[in-house]
Structures are given as structure tokens and as C-alpha cells.
Design a protein around this motif. Sequence first.
Motif, PDB file in Angstrom:
ATOM      1  N   LYS A  27      -2.855   7.236   2.805  1.00 14.98           N
ATOM      2  CA  LYS A  27      -3.862   6.975   1.759  1.00 14.98           C
ATOM      3  C   LYS A  27      -3.582   5.664   1.031  1.00 14.98           C
ATOM      4  O   LYS A  27      -4.497   4.924   0.680  1.00 14.98           O
ATOM      5  CB  LYS A  27      -3.886   8.135   0.758  1.00 14.98           C
ATOM      6  N   LEU A  28      -2.306   5.366   0.825  1.00 11.92           N
ATOM      7  CA  LEU A  28      -1.971   4.103   0.137  1.00 11.92           C
ATOM      8  C   LEU A  28      -2.493   2.914   0.926  1.00 11.92           C
ATOM      9  O   LEU A  28      -2.961   1.927   0.366  1.00 11.92           O
ATOM     10  CB  LEU A  28      -0.451   3.970  -0.033  1.00 11.92           C
ATOM     11  N   VAL A  29      -2.413   3.021   2.246  1.00 10.82           N
ATOM     12  CA  VAL A  29      -2.869   1.927   3.096  1.00 10.82           C
ATOM     13  C   VAL A  29      -4.396   1.922   3.163  1.00 10.82           C
ATOM     14  O   VAL A  29      -5.044   0.901   2.924  1.00 10.82           O
ATOM     15  CB  VAL A  29      -2.295   2.075   4.528  1.00 10.82           C
ATOM     16  N   LYS A  30      -4.958   3.075   3.443  1.00  7.94           N
ATOM     17  CA  LYS A  30      -6.393   3.161   3.728  1.00  7.94           C
ATOM     18  C   LYS A  30      -7.237   2.981   2.460  1.00  7.94           C
ATOM     19  O   LYS A  30      -8.153   2.179   2.412  1.00  7.94           O
ATOM     20  CB  LYS A  30      -6.653   4.542   4.361  1.00  7.94           C
ATOM     21  N   ASP A  31      -6.919   3.727   1.414  1.00  6.01           N
ATOM     22  CA  ASP A  31      -7.769   3.725   0.231  1.00  6.01           C
ATOM     23  C   ASP A  31      -7.412   2.638  -0.780  1.00  6.01           C
ATOM     24  O   ASP A  31      -8.219   2.272  -1.608  1.00  6.01           O
ATOM     25  CB  ASP A  31      -7.692   5.091  -0.478  1.00  6.01           C
ATOM     26  N   TYR A  32      -6.153   2.145  -0.725  1.00  7.37           N
ATOM     27  CA  TYR A  32      -5.747   1.188  -1.760  1.00  7.37           C
ATOM     28  C   TYR A  32      -5.338  -0.172  -1.191  1.00  7.37           C
ATOM     29  O   TYR A  32      -4.812  -1.018  -1.905  1.00  7.37           O
ATOM     30  CB  TYR A  32      -4.620   1.793  -2.616  1.00  7.37           C
ATOM     31  N   ASN A  33      -5.559  -0.359   0.085  1.00  9.93           N
ATOM     32  CA  ASN A  33      -5.309  -1.660   0.744  1.00  9.93           C
ATOM     33  C   ASN A  33      -3.893  -2.181   0.540  1.00  9.93           C
ATOM     34  O   ASN A  33      -3.688  -3.388   0.444  1.00  9.93           O
ATOM     35  CB  ASN A  33      -6.274  -2.739   0.205  1.00  9.93           C
ATOM     36  N   LEU A  34      -2.931  -1.288   0.430  1.00 12.28           N
ATOM     37  CA  LEU A  34      -1.572  -1.783   0.171  1.00 12.28           C
ATOM     38  C   LEU A  34      -0.806  -1.982   1.477  1.00 12.28           C
ATOM     39  O   LEU A  34      -0.952  -1.207   2.424  1.00 12.28           O
ATOM     40  CB  LEU A  34      -0.817  -0.800  -0.734  1.00 12.28           C
ATOM     41  N   VAL A  35      -0.022  -3.040   1.487  1.00  8.37           N
ATOM     42  CA  VAL A  35       0.868  -3.286   2.625  1.00  8.37           C
ATOM     43  C   VAL A  35       2.198  -2.657   2.246  1.00  8.37           C
ATOM     44  O   VAL A  35       2.677  -2.862   1.131  1.00  8.37           O
ATOM     45  CB  VAL A  35       1.056  -4.804   2.849  1.00  8.37           C
ATOM     46  N   LEU A  36       2.765  -1.887   3.153  1.00  6.73           N
ATOM     47  CA  LEU A  36       4.037  -1.291   2.750  1.00  6.73           C
ATOM     48  C   LEU A  36       5.109  -1.448   3.813  1.00  6.73           C
ATOM     49  O   LEU A  36       4.832  -1.538   5.000  1.00  6.73           O
ATOM     50  CB  LEU A  36       3.852   0.176   2.365  1.00  6.73           C
ATOM     51  N   ILE A  44      11.762   5.045  -0.203  1.00 13.52           N
ATOM     52  CA  ILE A  44      11.887   3.764  -0.894  1.00 13.52           C
ATOM     53  C   ILE A  44      10.978   2.777  -0.184  1.00 13.52           C
ATOM     54  O   ILE A  44      11.086   2.571   1.032  1.00 13.52           O
ATOM     55  CB  ILE A  44      13.341   3.269  -0.904  1.00 13.52           C
ATOM     56  N   LEU A  45      10.034   2.216  -0.925  1.00 10.05           N
ATOM     57  CA  LEU A  45       8.999   1.362  -0.335  1.00 10.05           C
ATOM     58  C   LEU A  45       8.972   0.013  -0.998  1.00 10.05           C
ATOM     59  O   LEU A  45       9.243  -0.104  -2.190  1.00 10.05           O
ATOM     60  CB  LEU A  45       7.617   1.972  -0.591  1.00 10.05           C
ATOM     61  N   GLU A  46       8.583  -0.958  -0.204  1.00 15.39           N
ATOM     62  CA  GLU A  46       8.183  -2.220  -0.800  1.00 15.39           C
ATOM     63  C   GLU A  46       6.666  -2.227  -0.694  1.00 15.39           C
ATOM     64  O   GLU A  46       6.122  -2.122   0.413  1.00 15.39           O
ATOM     65  CB  GLU A  46       8.788  -3.393  -0.032  1.00 15.39           C
ATOM     66  N   LEU A  47       5.987  -2.278  -1.827  1.00 17.73           N
ATOM     67  CA  LEU A  47       4.520  -2.212  -1.850  1.00 17.73           C
ATOM     68  C   LEU A  47       3.973  -3.575  -2.227  1.00 17.73           C
ATOM     69  O   LEU A  47       4.367  -4.159  -3.236  1.00 17.73           O
ATOM     70  CB  LEU A  47       4.060  -1.203  -2.905  1.00 17.73           C
ATOM     71  N   SER A  48       3.040  -4.084  -1.396  1.00 20.40           N
ATOM     72  CA  SER A  48       2.423  -5.374  -1.733  1.00 20.40           C
ATOM     73  C   SER A  48       0.912  -5.225  -1.658  1.00 20.40           C
ATOM     74  O   SER A  48       0.393  -4.452  -0.856  1.00 20.40           O
ATOM     75  CB  SER A  48       2.842  -6.472  -0.765  1.00 20.40           C
ATOM     76  N   GLU A 100      -4.648  -5.101  -8.833  1.00 18.06           N
ATOM     77  CA  GLU A 100      -5.539  -3.983  -9.160  1.00 18.06           C
ATOM     78  C   GLU A 100      -5.305  -2.821  -8.194  1.00 18.06           C
ATOM     79  O   GLU A 100      -5.195  -1.665  -8.604  1.00 18.06           O
ATOM     80  CB  GLU A 100      -6.980  -4.478  -9.056  1.00 18.06           C
ATOM     81  N   ASP A 101      -5.200  -3.157  -6.889  1.00 17.56           N
ATOM     82  CA  ASP A 101      -4.949  -2.120  -5.888  1.00 17.56           C
ATOM     83  C   ASP A 101      -3.595  -1.451  -6.126  1.00 17.56           C
ATOM     84  O   ASP A 101      -3.467  -0.235  -5.994  1.00 17.56           O
ATOM     85  CB  ASP A 101      -4.971  -2.728  -4.474  1.00 17.56           C
ATOM     86  N   TYR A 102      -2.626  -2.262  -6.457  1.00 20.67           N
ATOM     87  CA  TYR A 102      -1.275  -1.739  -6.695  1.00 20.67           C
ATOM     88  C   TYR A 102      -1.302  -0.728  -7.850  1.00 20.67           C
ATOM     89  O   TYR A 102      -0.796   0.378  -7.749  1.00 20.67           O
ATOM     90  CB  TYR A 102      -0.300  -2.887  -7.012  1.00 20.67           C
ATOM     91  N   ASP A 103      -1.942  -1.124  -8.942  1.00 19.34           N
ATOM     92  CA  ASP A 103      -1.997  -0.246 -10.112  1.00 19.34           C
ATOM     93  C   ASP A 103      -2.728   1.054  -9.799  1.00 19.34           C
ATOM     94  O   ASP A 103      -2.310   2.128 -10.204  1.00 19.34           O
ATOM     95  CB  ASP A 103      -2.675  -0.967 -11.293  1.00 19.34           C
ATOM     96  N   ARG A 104      -3.825   0.928  -9.049  1.00 18.52           N
ATOM     97  CA  ARG A 104      -4.590   2.133  -8.693  1.00 18.52           C
ATOM     98  C   ARG A 104      -3.754   3.025  -7.768  1.00 18.52           C
ATOM     99  O   ARG A 104      -3.778   4.256  -7.898  1.00 18.52           O
ATOM    100  CB  ARG A 104      -5.905   1.732  -8.006  1.00 18.52           C
TER     101      ARG A 104
END
Lengths: 136, 406
Positions: free
Chosen positions: A23-32, A48-52, A56-60
Amino acid sequence: MAISKRVVLHFPSRLVEQPIIYKLVKDYNLVLNILKASVTPKEEGLLILELSGAREDYDRGIQYLTDIGVRIQSLGQNIMRNDARCTHCGACVVICPTGALTLDPKTRMVNFHEDKCTACELCVLACPPRAMEVHF
Amino acid sequence: MAKTIQEINEKIRQGKAVVATAEEIIDLVKQKGTQKAAREVDVVTTGTFGPMCSSGIYFNIGHSRPRIKLGGGRVYLNDVLAYAAFAATDLYLGANALPDDDPRNRFHPGEFNYGGGHVIEDLVAGKDIRLIATAYGTNCYPRRKLETWINLKDLNEAVLFNLRNAYQNYNVAANTSEKTIYTYMGVLKPHLGNINYATAGQLSPLLNDPYYKTIGIGTRIFLGGGTGYITWHGTQHNPHAPRSENGVPRQSAGTLAVIGDLKQMSPRWLVGTSMLGYGATLSVGIGVPIPILSEEILRYTTVKDEEIFAPVVDYSEAYPGRSSEILGEVSYGELKSGKILIQEKEVPTASLSSYPRAVEIANTLKEWIMKGEFLLTEPVAPLPGVEAGITFKPLNERPIEDNRRI
């Protein structure tokens, strides 16, 4: 504005079998980038993730995780140096793969750069006086 | 210009002694020249802090009522096995001792989180230690079991007595094999992944007095945060090791046996240490003052890291197999730069000996001397030097035949 942060996620057992990362990838466009994962079915999970991504996407994305009950810590909090035990010998500097532990060439003291630590924990047992501590 | 120790002590008493650390003296002599510096400087202080395995304590716990004879029995301190083979209430605890149930290297690399060195640190920190003992019972010592807390302040005597400390130079450890190895020289990554060294170099006591011209039996020293004495040369003392032109050995050479009252020491300078896959030990802080009795003695103290060489030894093969083969020689100047070139590969270096702590020891000793709190002693006998003709013997194994009686 783009952002990149390292976070530690604690999943309660009820969430372990849900596709949260998807969901983080699909719905929030985050690269992890997964730096460490320890997931046991029916028990607590730790990731433990590195989220990029965009700020706005990160906060959501973080909001989503918080809402469903994931406990979030920033990475720097997890590996700590017990300064009372560190003797500044420097045995750790060749063990640390990310350059988070370095030797000051002048004072020959060991510096711990928390922002570079990926919590791989290699230093923990390699430290002779056992000054590096894990606090998850 | 020759000075005597008595003259230097007189200046110390008057608060007039001029003291420099073995690091400071290098620049000082460069500025003033040897002649002038030798006239002005009275003492050069040295220091070293690192894991020193042949360390331990002996102590007397006092007599219980009814009495128990611990000698010949079994005694544990916080589950760590102590040596109970003296009279009724005297014990020795070595830094490498382990609890019976420690898994050791059954799951390699073993962690060795708590051993003799850690008990020593806890004891000197003033913590209560759990003593559990069994004995066989005699008419005069009837008791067979003892379980009690003990504390440093209640012990009759507690003495740090180390059989071998402060090695004069040491191997530099590397690993050319395919696998990570876990050694007393730390974790060594495969294919020359890193190189570890273990002396304070230019600050190290015996590297500043390479021929033991001032350091001898009876020399008063900084030991474990308090004061102690050199009692003898340490085990494996090998003055005959090859030396550079400046007199400094190019491999491990002299060693010291030291003693001191544990009650005036501190856990900052006696640190329980765990070497992954190797064992538990004790990091010890030692500092030796060198009286500047002549220009020659001063010259020795000006030795720099760049002028001290050590052999790089492969701990995957040469060391365990006791081969004398080395991968090369490097100076502490190169080692301290953070990387060295060995077999055409740039290899990162790390130290097991804390240089900042060595500096702190040399400075503390300097302060004690300048304040008039620490007087120098005249050695009562010298340490065996090059002329002693000592050869460092390996074990000559002799098979034991089945039918031979002792």
C-alpha cells in the motif's frame, strides 16, 4: 519537495499478515528500501525502511501507518552508544559498513554519526567493551 | 648533566619538576634540541590502555563462622569460576575466567558477555559480588557450603596482580582467508578486509625506554587508575627480539608483571571486555614515568609513530599454525593514517588499544607528578635486557607413552 527518511516500524501481530508495504508503494507513491526485516507470523513484526518520495506523500503514508496501528520510531533512536562504556579504541570503525562510526584523525576519538547508521548491528558484538546498544 | 632520581624527586616535592608526556616531548625536543631539553625536562610520562589478558586479582574474603577452607574447593563469583587453591580464604580470579554454563564457542562466534574481567570491573566499581563456594570440610574448617555477597570494601586485601601487561610492540593482525575470523585481535574480515593493531605506539611505556634503562623491578606506575608497581618482567618477556637502529623492537618483545592495591583503582581503568569468538578479558590502564637521567634516555622518549615498526601477521593461518611468516612490516604512523597498503591492496586499519585513553593516562600521571603527589622510585633490580640471553621458547611437545609412570 522530495524527502528521504529512515524509519523503524513496529507491527502488532494483527497487522503482520496484511500487505502494508504494498500500500505504501501503490497508494502513496513511496520508494522504499528495506534495511532490515524481522517478521514472525502471529507475532510482532519489525521493519527498518528507507522511505523516499514527495513530502506530501511521505506524510500521508506515515499517517496511514499510524492510523492502522503501526508504531513508528526514527532510526537514530535505536542504536545508541553508551558513552560511559566506550573507550574510543576504534575497533568498530572497520566493522561499520556505512561509515556511521569514524575516527577523528586529530583526537583519535570515535564519532558516531546516527544519521548514517542503518541499524545492521554489526558493531554491537564487535565492540570489546560492549558500548553499542540496541533499543528497539 | 646527568641527574639522579633523588634530585628529580626533590624537585617533585618542591612542585618544581618539569614533566612532559611522551607525545609532547617529541615537539619539545624538536624546538629546544636534545641538550637543552634534557637539562630542563625531569620526567616523561607514558600510557597505554587496552585488553591485557594475563591480568587478574587476588583477595582475602575473611573467615566465616563456622570456618570454611576454600582452598581445594570450588568457588564462583557471579557464576564465574575463581581459582581456589591457596589457604582457607585467599582466591585468585583471572580476567579470562568464564561461568561453567557460558556456551563459549558452541555457537560460533561466542559472545563472552561476562567473565573474570567483568567481575573485576564490577568489584572495583563497588558492586556486590555473589560468592558461592563448596568445600570438603575438615576438623578445623568444618563448613562445606558458603553463599554470600562480598564487597570490595569488606575484603581484607584486594590486589590486582597481572602476569603480563604492557607488551613492548605487538603483531598487526590480518586475515587473508575467505571467511571472517574472530580473534583476540578483534573481528578480521576476509581477503584483507581490515587490519587491527594493539599498542599505543609513541605513548606506550616500553617503546619509550626500549632497553629498560630506567624501567625496572620496583618502578612505581599508574595502574588501573591508582598507583602500582612493576614486580618482575612479564611472562614471555623477550628482550632479544630484532630491533631497529633506534633500539625499538620490530615485533613483540618486553613485557611487565605489575601489582597494585585494587581498593584505590577505578572501573574507568579496569574495563571488562568481550572479544567476540575469543573470550572475556580485562582492559587495563598503565602509565610508566621515565626519569630523564641523561640525553640518551631523553632521545629514546622522542620516538615517533613513524619510527616504530610492527609485523603484519595472517591470523587465519600463520598465527594459529605458529609460522613465523609475515605479510610485511608497517609503521604505527601508517597504521594510524586509517589505511595501509599491503599486498597491493589498500586495507583499512583499526586499533584495539585506546589512544585517547593512553593520552589521558600520560596526562594524569604528569599531573600527579607536577602536584608532588607521585614520587619516582629507584628500581631495585633491572628487567632482563638484551644481554640476558633469554630465548623465547615454544612448547616442545613430547608424546606421553601409555606405560610411563610419573
